[in-house]
Each structure stands twice: as C-alpha cells, then as structure tokens.
Write a protein that holds these residues in place. Sequence first.
Motif, short mmCIF file in Angstrom:
data_model
loop_
_atom_site.label_atom_id
_atom_site.label_comp_id
_atom_site.label_asym_id
_atom_site.label_seq_id
_atom_site.Cartn_x
_atom_site.Cartn_y
_atom_site.Cartn_z
N TYR A 86 64.92 43.14 8.86
CA TYR A 86 65.63 44.36 9.24
C TYR A 86 64.72 45.34 9.98
O TYR A 86 65.14 46.01 10.91
CB TYR A 86 66.27 45.03 8.02
N VAL B 219 64.18 43.81 13.73
CA VAL B 219 65.30 44.02 14.65
C VAL B 219 65.57 45.52 14.83
O VAL B 219 65.98 45.96 15.89
CB VAL B 219 66.58 43.26 14.22
N GLU C 270 68.17 46.61 17.63
CA GLU C 270 69.13 45.52 17.73
C GLU C 270 70.08 45.57 16.54
O GLU C 270 69.69 45.90 15.43
CB GLU C 270 68.41 44.17 17.78
N ALA C 271 71.34 45.23 16.80
CA ALA C 271 72.37 45.23 15.78
C ALA C 271 73.01 43.84 15.73
O ALA C 271 73.02 43.12 16.73
CB ALA C 271 73.43 46.28 16.09
N PRO C 272 73.58 43.45 14.58
CA PRO C 272 74.24 42.15 14.51
C PRO C 272 75.35 42.06 15.56
O PRO C 272 76.15 42.97 15.72
CB PRO C 272 74.84 42.12 13.10
N ARG D 262 77.60 36.09 14.27
CA ARG D 262 77.11 35.36 13.10
C ARG D 262 77.78 33.99 13.08
O ARG D 262 78.91 33.82 13.57
CB ARG D 262 77.36 36.12 11.81
N VAL E 51 72.32 34.78 12.48
CA VAL E 51 72.81 36.01 13.12
C VAL E 51 72.04 36.23 14.41
O VAL E 51 70.82 36.05 14.45
CB VAL E 51 72.64 37.24 12.20
N PHE F 17 71.08 39.18 16.77
CA PHE F 17 71.00 40.63 16.87
C PHE F 17 70.77 40.99 18.33
O PHE F 17 69.96 40.34 19.01
CB PHE F 17 69.83 41.17 16.03
N ASN G 158 70.45 44.33 21.35
CA ASN G 158 70.45 45.71 21.79
C ASN G 158 71.25 45.73 23.09
O ASN G 158 70.79 45.23 24.11
CB ASN G 158 69.03 46.22 22.01
N PHE H 169 67.17 40.63 22.32
CA PHE H 169 67.90 39.94 21.27
C PHE H 169 66.95 39.17 20.37
O PHE H 169 65.84 38.83 20.75
CB PHE H 169 68.96 39.00 21.85
#
Length: 115
Positions: free
Chosen positions: A36, A39, A44-46, A49, A65, A67, A69, A75
Amino acid sequence: MKKLLILLCMIPSFVFAEEVINETRTVSCVNKENIYKLVGDFDEAPFIRALNSPVLGVPIFNPLVIFVNSKTGSFSVVEKVEEQKYCILAVGVSFEPVPAEIVQRFNDDRIKEKL
C-alpha cells in the motif's frame, strides 16, 4: 474502460497461439502495508482485480490487482501469494486504453485466421 476489459479478456488467445516457453523471473514480495505504501507513493489506485494463475494450466488462482495513476499513467501489477505476502509482478508507465481501431484490426485478423 469497456474496450480495455475486452482486450484483457483476449490475452489468453495470445498465449496459446504458439508454443509456451517457461521463464523464471525474480519478483519483489513484501507485506500488505508495504504494498500500500509503494502504490501510494505513486498515487496509484486499484483499477482492475482478477484471479491470476501463476502457472499456465494449473488450476491455482491468486488474487491480482492492477493499480493505476490515471493522471500520470504509472501502474503496478500486484499478486497476493500468501496471507501477508504480496508480489510486484510488473511496474510501468504509459498505461492507457488501446485505441478502438487497433482492437478492430486485431478482431478482423482473428476472424480471417478462422476462415
């Protein structure tokens, strides 16, 4: 988004097109908090998935997953391999949807191959 998901669904077709060559790579694995942080450092966010089969043809599936941005295009592809162990399979830049004309050309070529 829909076009990207369609393209991702086509990836298995690429794998079976030719003989499979197994390759060993070194990947970095860390605990959940460090994933966490990693990322998060790139904002970056999920994004996607899925369940990943680390070995082609073996019915073992690990959560995966991607991730992203959306502003910078960075990524990270992360696979959970154990309860507190997450491995970074890939990182990169220029994450973007595939243009519709390329997807169409790909589909047209596949149809021609089946004829």
